[in-house]
Scaffold this motif. Structure first.
Motif, PDB file in Angstrom:
ATOM      1  N   ARG A   1     -23.382  59.906 149.312  1.00  0.00           N
ATOM      2  CA  ARG A   1     -24.107  60.325 148.112  1.00  0.00           C
ATOM      3  C   ARG A   1     -25.599  60.105 148.249  1.00  0.00           C
ATOM      4  N   LYS A   2     -25.990  59.232 149.160  1.00  0.00           N
ATOM      5  CA  LYS A   2     -27.410  58.881 149.272  1.00  0.00           C
ATOM      6  C   LYS A   2     -28.136  59.648 150.361  1.00  0.00           C
ATOM      7  N   ALA A   3     -27.410  60.137 151.371  1.00  0.00           N
ATOM      8  CA  ALA A   3     -28.101  60.648 152.564  1.00  0.00           C
ATOM      9  C   ALA A   3     -27.490  61.934 153.074  1.00  0.00           C
ATOM     10  N   GLY A   4     -28.293  62.705 153.803  1.00  0.00           N
ATOM     11  CA  GLY A   4     -27.830  63.937 154.425  1.00  0.00           C
ATOM     12  C   GLY A   4     -27.206  63.718 155.791  1.00  0.00           C
ATOM     13  N   ARG A   5     -27.519  62.575 156.433  1.00  0.00           N
ATOM     14  CA  ARG A   5     -26.936  62.302 157.754  1.00  0.00           C
ATOM     15  C   ARG A   5     -26.591  60.828 157.836  1.00  0.00           C
ATOM     16  N   ILE A   6     -25.410  60.539 158.320  1.00  0.00           N
ATOM     17  CA  ILE A   6     -24.937  59.166 158.467  1.00  0.00           C
ATOM     18  C   ILE A   6     -24.707  58.912 159.946  1.00  0.00           C
ATOM     19  N   LEU A   7     -25.333  57.847 160.474  1.00  0.00           N
ATOM     20  CA  LEU A   7     -25.213  57.554 161.904  1.00  0.00           C
ATOM     21  C   LEU A   7     -24.550  56.209 162.111  1.00  0.00           C
ATOM     22  N   VAL A   8     -23.808  56.123 163.198  1.00  0.00           N
ATOM     23  CA  VAL A   8     -23.216  54.844 163.588  1.00  0.00           C
ATOM     24  C   VAL A   8     -23.887  54.362 164.876  1.00  0.00           C
ATOM     25  N   ASN A   9     -24.313  53.114 164.831  1.00  0.00           N
ATOM     26  CA  ASN A   9     -24.874  52.435 166.010  1.00  0.00           C
ATOM     27  C   ASN A   9     -26.014  53.218 166.661  1.00  0.00           C
ATOM     28  N   GLY A  10     -26.872  53.752 165.816  1.00  0.00           N
ATOM     29  CA  GLY A  10     -28.049  54.448 166.321  1.00  0.00           C
ATOM     30  C   GLY A  10     -29.109  54.451 165.235  1.00  0.00           C
ATOM     31  N   PHE A  11     -30.177  55.177 165.513  1.00  0.00           N
ATOM     32  CA  PHE A  11     -31.256  55.307 164.535  1.00  0.00           C
ATOM     33  C   PHE A  11     -31.545  56.785 164.339  1.00  0.00           C
ATOM     34  N   GLY A  12     -32.113  57.120 163.180  1.00  0.00           N
ATOM     35  CA  GLY A  12     -32.249  58.524 162.815  1.00  0.00           C
ATOM     36  C   GLY A  12     -33.387  59.261 163.484  1.00  0.00           C
ATOM     37  N   THR A  13     -34.175  58.563 164.307  1.00  0.00           N
ATOM     38  CA  THR A  13     -35.410  59.187 164.791  1.00  0.00           C
ATOM     39  C   THR A  13     -35.207  60.333 165.773  1.00  0.00           C
ATOM     40  N   GLY A  14     -34.067  60.459 166.385  1.00  0.00           N
ATOM     41  CA  GLY A  14     -33.814  61.657 167.189  1.00  0.00           C
ATOM     42  C   GLY A  14     -33.074  62.672 166.335  1.00  0.00           C
ATOM     43  N   VAL A  15     -33.690  63.815 166.073  1.00  0.00           N
ATOM     44  CA  VAL A  15     -33.030  64.826 165.237  1.00  0.00           C
ATOM     45  C   VAL A  15     -32.627  65.987 166.134  1.00  0.00           C
ATOM     46  N   GLU A  16     -31.369  66.020 166.485  1.00  0.00           N
ATOM     47  CA  GLU A  16     -30.849  67.032 167.403  1.00  0.00           C
ATOM     48  C   GLU A  16     -30.882  68.411 166.732  1.00  0.00           C
ATOM     49  N   VAL A  17     -31.343  69.420 167.462  1.00  0.00           N
ATOM     50  CA  VAL A  17     -31.314  70.785 166.933  1.00  0.00           C
ATOM     51  C   VAL A  17     -29.963  71.393 167.305  1.00  0.00           C
ATOM     52  N   ALA A  18     -29.049  71.419 166.333  1.00  0.00           N
ATOM     53  CA  ALA A  18     -27.677  71.811 166.659  1.00  0.00           C
ATOM     54  C   ALA A  18     -27.024  72.450 165.440  1.00  0.00           C
ATOM     55  N   HIS A  19     -25.762  72.830 165.596  1.00  0.00           N
ATOM     56  CA  HIS A  19     -25.073  73.511 164.505  1.00  0.00           C
ATOM     57  C   HIS A  19     -24.608  72.552 163.421  1.00  0.00           C
ATOM     58  N   ALA A  20     -24.299  71.332 163.815  1.00  0.00           N
ATOM     59  CA  ALA A  20     -23.754  70.375 162.849  1.00  0.00           C
ATOM     60  C   ALA A  20     -24.823  69.420 162.322  1.00  0.00           C
ATOM     61  N   MET A  21     -26.089  69.677 162.637  1.00  0.00           N
ATOM     62  CA  MET A  21     -27.162  68.787 162.147  1.00  0.00           C
ATOM     63  C   MET A  21     -27.445  69.060 160.667  1.00  0.00           C
ATOM     64  N   VAL A  22     -27.724  67.987 159.926  1.00  0.00           N
ATOM     65  CA  VAL A  22     -28.301  68.113 158.589  1.00  0.00           C
ATOM     66  C   VAL A  22     -29.573  67.277 158.570  1.00  0.00           C
ATOM     67  N   HIS A  23     -30.688  67.947 158.418  1.00  0.00           N
ATOM     68  CA  HIS A  23     -31.954  67.248 158.182  1.00  0.00           C
ATOM     69  C   HIS A  23     -32.352  67.651 156.767  1.00  0.00           C
ATOM     70  N   GLY A  24     -31.854  66.866 155.847  1.00  0.00           N
ATOM     71  CA  GLY A  24     -31.996  67.151 154.427  1.00  0.00           C
ATOM     72  C   GLY A  24     -31.340  65.987 153.720  1.00  0.00           C
ATOM     73  N   GLY A  25     -31.402  65.993 152.434  1.00  0.00           N
ATOM     74  CA  GLY A  25     -30.770  64.898 151.706  1.00  0.00           C
ATOM     75  C   GLY A  25     -31.151  64.970 150.251  1.00  0.00           C
ATOM     76  N   PRO A  26     -30.467  64.156 149.427  1.00  0.00           N
ATOM     77  CA  PRO A  26     -30.741  64.179 147.990  1.00  0.00           C
ATOM     78  C   PRO A  26     -32.201  63.857 147.680  1.00  0.00           C
ATOM     79  N   TYR A  27     -32.663  64.363 146.572  1.00  0.00           N
ATOM     80  CA  TYR A  27     -34.013  64.110 146.080  1.00  0.00           C
ATOM     81  C   TYR A  27     -34.257  62.602 145.988  1.00  0.00           C
ATOM     82  N   PRO A  28     -35.431  62.114 146.344  1.00  0.00           N
ATOM     83  CA  PRO A  28     -36.650  62.831 146.747  1.00  0.00           C
ATOM     84  C   PRO A  28     -36.823  62.992 148.254  1.00  0.00           C
TER      85      PRO A  28
END
Lengths: 527, 527
Positions: free
Chosen positions: B443-470
């Motif tokens: 409910r809080k985020a557009g992408r959930i990662l396990v044992n990593g950090f969000g700073t690599g944003v893969e350009v792929a079909h299953a990527m979501v770079h988005g999320g609830p406001y703001p």
């Protein structure tokens, strides 16, 4: 089940204490019993709190459990029997055939979404498997599915007391998506609303859904509906009604600390373009069929053909004659509410009084609370210069815009606002001219029809009941058909989750048997 | 190609006359040549008029022609050679490796969308065939495809001078959808913008695309960007930047006579939840890896880990020690602009001065225009009571929220605003606890990662770079990955069109070879 004038907040049924709402018999204007208690702020708060509390449990019910829940709602509506049909007829003034048909459509919508859930394609499941050896950086395992937005507020529509009200299209698609729903009943049919609300309430109990999955309130004051849209627990809004009402909700939603989407279906005049070949071939017949669409349901459809655009000539004369003959025989028809009836009369009067408009024909006059059908004409030049002639007259009234040539037809269409539908009537000889205008129509409307009228809205997978502003608040969506579920979804990506923590839709073994995009390629489930 | 300080309006390249924009060398703060002429209202009007004029022709180019156009843009960007890399390094202060990598990513995005076009699935083609004999009413033939919204305004981002700027993700997805694009260049990298703009301009010419398919303007005043969003010919907006900037554009868009969607990616602190099992197993190592993510690109990522949430104990102590050791060795880093550098210092100062916050460690101090990394800590109770601690510090700074137990961790996460990403670090023993928190993270985020950090944003079909406001203006969408194309589409239904008038995507013979939903069932093209 009998009508008690009560609201439904989760599993609790009680009489609201803030003001009252009365049903009015459409045909007579007399007040019907009982009075409906209006919700107060505490009721609203409780409904939203229950919806919020229900969300996580409800959205994680299985696709099959949610499908059965929707089917149970349909069964419970049917089980209301003739009491529902009769109350709905009295409140709406619509005839039995229409109400029975609308009940069937309402059940059909719920069952369509049951099928959408069992198919599971709406989840848009995608998997991009890890590439641990990729250079210069390994690729993580990425998986995507759609999740529901959260509790949804639904505002019932006056003109579809069943199909776009308490358990109508917005509610069905939101519940299918996994969103709890709080309905604000339309004051035009509170008894119908309570009955259908009790059917949904029963289905929630029978299917063991969380209590807050569904609530229904009546509102004696505008502040309650506004408060519903402003409530931070509400994450999207479905509305069908006037442009004034819809844009007011859009403003409230946009000004929240957290803005939320509003799916408001507002106003549309649904242009009908008559091409010369079709007019020459069957002008009179088109005129007659047009009046059939225009007067259906006293013209109270969002898709009512409120504008005709054609080039002057013998074919158009034949159309006008055919339409006139049909129209003068059209009886005045009971309208949904006294308010809608007087607004219609006012709108028609304004057009009739417009300096550049003349009357083609009028339907039969009737007693009070009945709408009299009307057809007007205006030149293309005058129409393009008069934005006020694009205002929807909600009822059986339409304007024929007479063009001198194809260029003027294009000018008229270019000047139009966004529409739900646009129809073209063509013969073989018109195909090239039609091809030229199609790109323009695609920009103006959500649905383009050939040789028909927009008043029948099929509940199907390829239906779009939506269109550019102001026909709807958000032309990227549809409120009818299976694609309507997309309005209440957002995608979530899961990166490197162990299989045991993934949602079923994305597990390696594909336990839900979904079609999934694997590395971008649509892939069937293994048998 | 050399940098002339010129704007690109359709095929015309000229110097804007309203004020000037100067590039600033990030490392030194010195002004770079040449000056860039700002657009005036007439320039803006011409760019929008050309985009509008190009729309119908551009959107009807074939999928293959548009795919080749995107690939040609990628080729032209590469052909700019080292001049682009060097100018971009100077303007952004980012190192060669990063800029070369970002160039590769930018080209990769364009090629990904070329693939999306050749696949054609984004059209969501659906066919519900007619049922002429259905009772009580026949069903018409209904077909649906997505069409592009219209001309799109793109605002370049300061922190991705290539991948989210002139020919970045927003431009690539809008062009793929069939929308002409008008870019307002970010003033942080005007030279980079002009070079890339010339590459797109060349590709438009080489591929024979309509003139107004692409324009690029510089703006010396805020009114030009605002005017772009307000222009009635613009139908959607892509933006990456500050919350202040994004919400200002949202307001303009919502208050237009015809409101339009704004896809603004704004601010996110990207919580990282450290679970006890993971901390016990590898606390120090996670601390070290965390600092690697925190200091990457001087912390100037939307997905920078600005918040760590963990339960107190030996494991967290080990994490803090590991992080501290890595952080004190982290050199101060050149930031994108003097303005970003001073805003970062101010934000860090405010947190450091907060009564309930203490310093864990700081990176090396540096000369002017460099950002110094910093790590703070605060108790869960103090964090939950201090909304201001959720404000993004755009740079290498983060706050560790120390919880007494799992219940406090949940309280902290519950109090968070919408986020682009949420990461959890877990060991096998943490799986049950992680499972319990996943619904909240969804409910809080557009992408959930396990044992990593969000700073690599893969350009792929299953990527979501988005999320609830703001974190974004519209959590129903993603700005990275193939699903980004959906932001610029709307569905249109075609009812009873003769085959010859249908778009190719919906013709009976399926000339595009698309997967289509037939009566709701996903159906492969015939071989």
């Amino acid at each position: 089940m009998t009508i008690q004038g009560e609201q439904i907040i989760g599993q609790a049924i009680s009489k609201g204490g803030q003001g009252t709402v009365h049903a009015i018999e459409a045909a007579t204007g007399t007040r019907m019993e009982p009075a409906f208690g209006g919700a107060d702020k505490a009721d609203l708060d409780r409904a939203c709190a229950l919806a919020e509390a229900a969300f996580d449990a409800y959205r994680e019910t299985s696709l099959e459990a949610r499908a059965r829940f929707l089917e149970t709602i349909a069964d419970e509506i049917l089980a209301l029997g003739d009491a529902l049909v009769e109350r709905c007829m009295a409140e709406s003034g619509l005839p039995r055939g229409r109400i029975e048909g609308e009940r069937g459509r309402t059940m059909g919508q719920l069952r369509l979404f049951a099928g959408v859930l069992r198919d599971g394609g709406y989840l848009d499941a995608r998997i991009d498997p890890a590439m641990p050896d990729r250079q210069p950086m390994p690729r993580p395992d990425l998986r995507l599915r759609n999740v529901p937005l959260g509790p949804v507020a639904v505002f019932g529509a006056s003109n579809f007391p069943l199909a776009f009200s308490v358990a109508g299209g917005d509610t069905a698609s939101a519940l299918a998506a996994g969103c709890p729903v709080v309905v604000k009943a339309h004051s035009a049919h509170p008894g119908t609303s309570e009955l259908v609300g009790r059917a949904v309430h029963a289905a929630v109990g029978k299917c063991g859904m969380p209590e807050g999955t569904f609530s229904l309130i009546f509102a004696a004051e505008r502040a309650i509906g506004e408060g519903l849209v402003a409530d931070p627990r509400i994450k999207a809004v479905g509305f069908t009604g006037s442009r004034t009402g819809g844009t007011a909700l859009m403003r409230i939603a946009a000004n929240r600390p957290e803005p939320i989407p509003v799916y408001a279906e507002m106003s549309s005049i649904n242009p009908v373009l008559l091409f010369p070949g079709a007019l020459a071939e069957r002008g009179a017949a088109i005129g007659k069929a047009f009046v059939g669409s225009l007067t259906l349901g006293a013209g109270q459809f969002c898709t009512n053909p409120g504008l005709v655009v054609a080039i002057e000539g013998e074919g158009l004369d034949a159309f006008l004659k055919g339409a006139e003959e049909a129209l003068v025989a059209a009886p005045a028809a009971v309208m949904l509410t006294p308010g809608i009836c007087s607004a219609y009369a006012k709108g028609v009067g304004a057009v009739e009084g417009h300096a550049s408009v003349s009357v083609v024909a009028k339907g039969q006059a009737g007693e009070t609370l009945r709408g009299q059908a009307a057809l007007f004409r205006v030149s293309a030049a005058d129409f393009v210069g008069s934005a006020e002639l694009q205002e929807e007259m909600f009822g059986s009234a339409s304007i024929v815009v007479v063009c001198r040539d194809a260029g003027e037809m294009t000018q008229v269409v270019s000047a139009l606002e966004g529409q739900l539908t646009a129809a073209i009537h063509i013969a073989q000889a018109d195909h090239e001219a039609a091809r030229a205008v199609l790109p323009l129509l695609e920009r103006k409307a959500g649905r383009i029809l050939v040789n028909g009228f927009g008043t029948g809205v099929e509940v199907a997978h390829a239906m779009v009941h939506g269109g550019p502003y102001p026909s709807t608040a958000d032309g990227r969506s549809t409120s009818v058909g299976s694609k309507a579920i997309e309005r209440f979804l957002r995608p979530v990506c899961y990166q490197d989750l162990p299989d045991g923590l993934l949602p079923d839709a994305l597990k390696d073994a594909n336990p839900l048997g979904l079609w999934r995009r694997m590395d971008g390629t649509m892939t069937a489930p293994k048998a």
